[in-house]
Design an enzyme around this catalytic site. Structure first.
Site, PDB file in Angstrom:
ATOM      1  N   CYS A 129     -81.045   7.420 -56.720  1.00 27.79           N
ATOM      2  CA  CYS A 129     -80.355   8.424 -55.910  1.00 27.79           C
ATOM      3  C   CYS A 129     -80.919   9.811 -56.202  1.00 27.79           C
ATOM      4  O   CYS A 129     -81.214  10.593 -55.291  1.00 27.79           O
ATOM      5  CB  CYS A 129     -78.857   8.379 -56.199  1.00 27.79           C
ATOM      6  SG  CYS A 129     -77.868   9.486 -55.157  1.00 27.79           S
ATOM      7  N   CYS A 130     -81.081  10.128 -57.492  1.00 26.91           N
ATOM      8  CA  CYS A 130     -81.653  11.421 -57.875  1.00 26.91           C
ATOM      9  C   CYS A 130     -83.086  11.559 -57.378  1.00 26.91           C
ATOM     10  O   CYS A 130     -83.512  12.652 -56.994  1.00 26.91           O
ATOM     11  CB  CYS A 130     -81.625  11.573 -59.391  1.00 26.91           C
ATOM     12  SG  CYS A 130     -79.989  11.876 -60.099  1.00 26.91           S
ATOM     13  N   CYS A 187     -73.800  16.700 -59.016  1.00 26.16           N
ATOM     14  CA  CYS A 187     -73.234  16.084 -57.820  1.00 26.16           C
ATOM     15  C   CYS A 187     -71.845  15.515 -58.135  1.00 26.16           C
ATOM     16  O   CYS A 187     -71.593  15.029 -59.239  1.00 26.16           O
ATOM     17  CB  CYS A 187     -74.155  14.972 -57.316  1.00 26.16           C
ATOM     18  SG  CYS A 187     -75.698  15.577 -56.616  1.00 26.16           S
ATOM     19  N   CYS A 215     -71.193  11.898 -59.749  1.00 23.30           N
ATOM     20  CA  CYS A 215     -71.748  11.635 -61.070  1.00 23.30           C
ATOM     21  C   CYS A 215     -71.369  12.695 -62.103  1.00 23.30           C
ATOM     22  O   CYS A 215     -72.015  12.825 -63.143  1.00 23.30           O
ATOM     23  CB  CYS A 215     -73.266  11.524 -60.978  1.00 23.30           C
ATOM     24  SG  CYS A 215     -73.831  10.148 -59.949  1.00 23.30           S
ATOM     25  N   CYS A 248     -81.451  14.398 -64.410  1.00 19.51           N
ATOM     26  CA  CYS A 248     -81.552  13.917 -63.030  1.00 19.51           C
ATOM     27  C   CYS A 248     -82.968  13.477 -62.688  1.00 19.51           C
ATOM     28  O   CYS A 248     -83.166  12.703 -61.753  1.00 19.51           O
ATOM     29  CB  CYS A 248     -81.099  14.999 -62.049  1.00 19.51           C
ATOM     30  SG  CYS A 248     -82.132  16.474 -62.031  1.00 19.51           S
TER      31      CYS A 248
END
Length: 268
Positions: free
Chosen positions: A134-135, A219, A222, A245
């Site tokens: 995702c990062c 975010c 998280c 990240c």
């Protein structure tokens, strides 16, 4: 026999070497050893010692300090914000407030590639089973693309934030790719008390989530609250073996994006 102009002309050479090398970082660390942060920033920016430079800012808990320091010297320095689509609404409002209050003249909101999001995170839940992936698509790639046009970047990292940051120097080489950019950590030796004093002295607005127990803010999915006495970044990716990240992690060879492990059925 006479040579023509074309035959005698010296060919233009394209410099494909890195912008900076380790020796440059060592030299700058020695040059500014013991120098006040404001003095260092003023010299760097006014004498263009780092070339084209940008601030990478999360507009998080302590971001106002670095942004204020740099804007006090030159408010035209580009500010790069990773608009992942997963931020707390409070962070987006804080970004807009600081940009106006500090007179930031070149705020750039970096967004992930829409086609890649549609392909790799269609339902927006990749963070729940693959935070690294995702990062990668929401932070690492957009930032890498934006930084391609810069020679150096300012980071707001501090040594007290986590064990992984405890020995970072003021100047280092960005190892996320082979471009040889400088990564400059002006606040690396600042304590939480010094940051708080600076914020109070200059009447800088605080991120609204700090008072709610979020000393480090990323975010929304998280980021968790942190108990008193815990590592300030312990609320990031809680329960995962993950502390960064990826934008500060050395680059790796491109490979297939991480996917669900065989037989894994995530429960959302």
């Amino acid at each position: 026999m006479l040579r023509t102009e074309a035959e005698t002309r010296v060919r233009d050479l394209i410099d494909t070497g890195p912008r900076f090398v380790e020796a440059d970082a060592v030299r700058l660390n020695r040059l500014f050893r013991g120098a006040d942060t404001s003095e260092m920033l003023e010299t760097l920016l006014k004498e263009r010692m780092a070339g084209e430079v940008a601030i990478v800012s999360s507009f998080g808990a302590e971001s106002a300090v670095l942004l204020h320091l740099v804007a006090s010297v030159d408010p035209r320095v580009p500010v790069l914000f990773l608009e992942t689509g997963k931020h707390f609404p409070e962070t987006l409002a804080y970004r807009d407030l600081l940009a106006e209050r500090l007179g930031l003249q070149d705020l750039r909101n970096l967004t992930p590639d829409a086609a890649e999001i549609a392909k790799k995170d269609e339902n927006g839940l990749r963070w729940s089973w693959d935070p690294d992936g995702c990062c990668e698509i929401r932070k690492v790639k957009p930032l890498a693309k934006a930084l391609a046009g810069f020679d150096a970047s300012f980071s707001g990292r501090k040594s007290f934030q986590a064990a992984t940051r405890s020995s970072l120097p003021r100047f280092e080489i960005d190892t996320t790719d082979s471009q040889g950019r400088l990564k400059i950590n002006p606040l690396i030796d600042w304590s939480s008390e010094r940051l708080a004093a600076y914020i109070a002295e200059h009447d800088l607005p605080a991120h609204p989530l700090v008072a709610d127990g979020y000393p480090s803010i990323g975010c929304m999915p998280c980021t968790s609250k942190v108990a008193p006495g815990e590592d300030p970044r312990s609320g990031r990716w809680k329960g995962w073996d993950k502390t960064e990240c990826g934008i500060h992690v050395p680059g790796q060879e491109d490979g297939p994006a991480s996917e669900l492990p065989p037989g894994f059925d995530p429960v959302f």
